[in-house]
Write an enzyme that holds these catalytic residues in place. Structure first.
Site, short mmCIF file in Angstrom:
data_model
loop_
_atom_site.label_atom_id
_atom_site.label_comp_id
_atom_site.label_asym_id
_atom_site.label_seq_id
_atom_site.Cartn_x
_atom_site.Cartn_y
_atom_site.Cartn_z
N LYS A 105 -5.94 -4.20 -8.30
CA LYS A 105 -5.84 -5.12 -8.44
C LYS A 105 -6.25 -6.23 -9.28
CE LYS A 105 -4.65 -5.48 -4.46
NZ LYS A 105 -3.82 -5.36 -3.29
N GLU A 129 -1.04 2.43 -12.79
CA GLU A 129 0.35 2.55 -11.81
C GLU A 129 0.53 2.17 -10.40
OE1 GLU A 129 3.81 3.61 -13.41
OE2 GLU A 129 4.18 2.01 -11.79
N GLY A 187 -1.31 -4.40 12.53
CA GLY A 187 -1.54 -3.84 10.87
C GLY A 187 -0.69 -4.41 10.07
N GLU A 190 -4.18 -8.27 7.07
CA GLU A 190 -5.66 -7.93 7.77
C GLU A 190 -6.54 -9.27 8.52
OE1 GLU A 190 -7.60 -6.41 5.98
OE2 GLU A 190 -6.28 -5.45 4.09
N ASP A 201 -2.92 -12.06 -3.71
CA ASP A 201 -2.47 -11.05 -4.24
C ASP A 201 -1.45 -10.56 -5.38
OD1 ASP A 201 -2.21 -8.03 -2.88
OD2 ASP A 201 -0.52 -8.15 -3.19
N LYS A 205 -1.04 -9.30 -9.74
CA LYS A 205 -0.15 -8.60 -9.80
C LYS A 205 0.83 -9.10 -10.75
CE LYS A 205 -0.04 -6.37 -5.40
NZ LYS A 205 0.40 -5.47 -3.97
N GLY A 302 0.60 2.03 1.53
CA GLY A 302 0.30 3.04 2.41
C GLY A 302 -0.70 3.95 1.71
N1 HSE Z 1 -2.18 -6.70 1.05
C1 HSE Z 1 -1.43 -5.78 -0.49
C2 HSE Z 1 0.36 -6.10 0.16
C3 HSE Z 1 -1.56 -4.39 -0.16
O1 HSE Z 1 0.54 -6.21 1.70
O2 HSE Z 1 1.18 -5.75 -0.31
C4 HSE Z 1 -0.58 -3.81 -1.96
O3 HSE Z 1 -1.20 -3.82 -3.07
#
Ligand code: HSE
Length: 423
Positions: A105, A129, A187, A190, A201, A205, A302
């Site tokens: 993205k 997608e 996990g 990050e 992020d 998107k 995932g």
């Molecule tokens: N770091 C992103 C999230 C991963 O937490 O949704 C998927 O794009």
């Protein structure tokens, strides 16, 4: 049967998941879609990952030329993430006439025009997608299933990490910092969580989703952004009293031809469909003028969920004679953005526990023309009281002016927090 060669750039979590799906669904894809997908090359320096998946090491290298120079490779799927070398490798693939598939993205939101121009030169396809919502099929739905609508609004929970953190803070009444540490230990977040918790992020998107929804280039830089680090357990508790849940929302609207696009934590009513999107799940709520409300829900990250979207794109790219084009992305950025958007607001104040405080506050709101919708006050301790208000709809500039007046009032110790309310 048509045979199509595939290259996988990277065998990380999603690359490995994609390979496993391509293997397990090979017969099904041949039977149902009439195409035999053959992984001909994998770019990966850690050969143990290839060995673990049973990939013949003669197909594995670190040299992109092994992909570009193989005429039988028609589709290149990229899993590196980040800008380089993904950008250079995908541009080279497009210029060699190969279609590309990516979940990247950041690359896509920053370099879509450049990728589109390269694709147009050779007629190759670009498929993304998996870039928004992981396994949730939102890209194709917006582009290919909503043609009979003007899209009025997108409201999305498109980042699983922040949704996991906010859901846990809400469920357990815990602090942001403690919850983030726990999410990192498990996990979900990050080691450097900034891309997620600071909203980058979600902004990438939202830029992709809004461009598709409004058929205009919506650069990620034109999106107003706030992250979740200032959300406190106290605000979540007050929100519950008002009947609200807090979510990091990616919102874009087309209001009378002007685009509003923002990413920020917001309260939504407990009965809104997005309020039920918990943990690491994603949910995207779309309103079209004819279809009305749509809700897309599923796993946003995932190996297998994201791999599912990647494989869908690979099959799509491998079976098309003519690929989708996005001419609007090559046009200059739309200039008609509205930054003074309207919202309702939650505000929490620590005030002196004395007479006249409420009338001072309502006076400031009244002078600004802001109407108060509801209020909760907590009994004073040590001469201080906490009051939280929900305003009726007002604009950002008007609200911020009133906020500055509140901060100057001598009966107010401090403005603790402000969260927008999206009803
Ligand atoms: N770091 C992103 C999230 C991963 O937490 O949704 C998927 O794009």
């Amino acid at each position: 049967m048509k045979k199509v060669g595939i290259a996988l750039l990277g065998l990380g979590v999603v690359g490995s998941g994609t390979y496993r799906i391509l293997e397990s669904k090979k017969e099904k894809i041949m039977r149902d879609y009439g195409v035999d997908l053959e992984v001909r090359h994998v770019l990966e320096k850690d050969t143990t990952k290839a060995v673990a998946l049973g990939i013949d090491l003669s197909k594995v290298s670190c040299d992109i030329n092994n992909v570009i120079n193989d005429d039988k490779i028609e589709v290149v799927a990229e899993f590196f993430g980040g800008i380089e070398p993904a950008r250079t490798f995908l541009l080279a693939a497009l210029r060699a006439g190969k279609s590309i598939v990516t979940s990247n993205k950041e690359l896509f939101s920053k370099h879509w025009p450049e990728l589109e121009a390269a694709a147009e030169e050779t007629g190759a396809g670009i498929y993304f997608e998996a870039s928004c919502g992981g396994g949730v099929p939102i890209i194709r739905a917006l582009h290919e299933s909503c043609q009979g609508n003007d899209i009025l609004e997108i409201k999305g929970i498109v980042n699983g990490t922040t949704n996991y953190i906010l859901s846990n803070m809400s469920e357990h009444g815990s602090d942001y910092e403690d919850t983030l540490k726990e999410a990192q230990r498990l996990g979900y977040a990050e080691a450097n969580p900034s891309a997620d918790v600071d909203g980058f992020d979600s902004t990438y998107k939202l830029s992709i989703l809004s461009s598709l929804a409004f058929n205009k280039r919506i650069p990620y830089t034109s999106i107003y952004r706030e992250g979740i680090s200032k959300v406190t357990k106290e605000d979540i508790k007050f929100g519950k009293e008002f009947g609200f849940t807090v979510k990091l929302l990616a919102i874009s609207k087309n209001v009378d031809g002007k685009i509003e696009a923002h990413v920020y934590p917001a309260f939504i009513p407990d009965d809104h469909p997005l309020a039920k999107v918990s943990g690491a799940f994603n949910g995207i709520y779309v309103v079209g003028d004819n279809v009305g409300e749509l809700m897309f829900y599923g796993k946003g990250a995932g190996d297998l969920p994201t791999g599912s979207a990647i494989v869908s794109d690979i099959v799509y790219a491998a079976t098309r004679y003519e690929h989708r084009r996005y001419p609007f992305i090559l046009e200059e950025a739309a200039q008609n953005f509205n930054n003074d958007f309207a919202s309702e607001y939650y505000i929490r104040l620590t005030v002196k526990d004395e007479t006249g405080v409420l009338s001072t506050i309502t006076g400031i709101f009244g002078k600004a023309g802001i109407s108060i919708d509801s209020m909760v006050q907590k009994a004073g301790v040590n001469g201080k009281a906490t009051i939280a208000f929900i305003t009726q709809k007002t604009t950002e500039l008007t609200f911020k002016k009133a906020l500055a007046e509140l901060e100057k009032a001598s009966c107010i110790h401090q403005v603790d927090s402000m969260i927008r309310v999206e009803k």
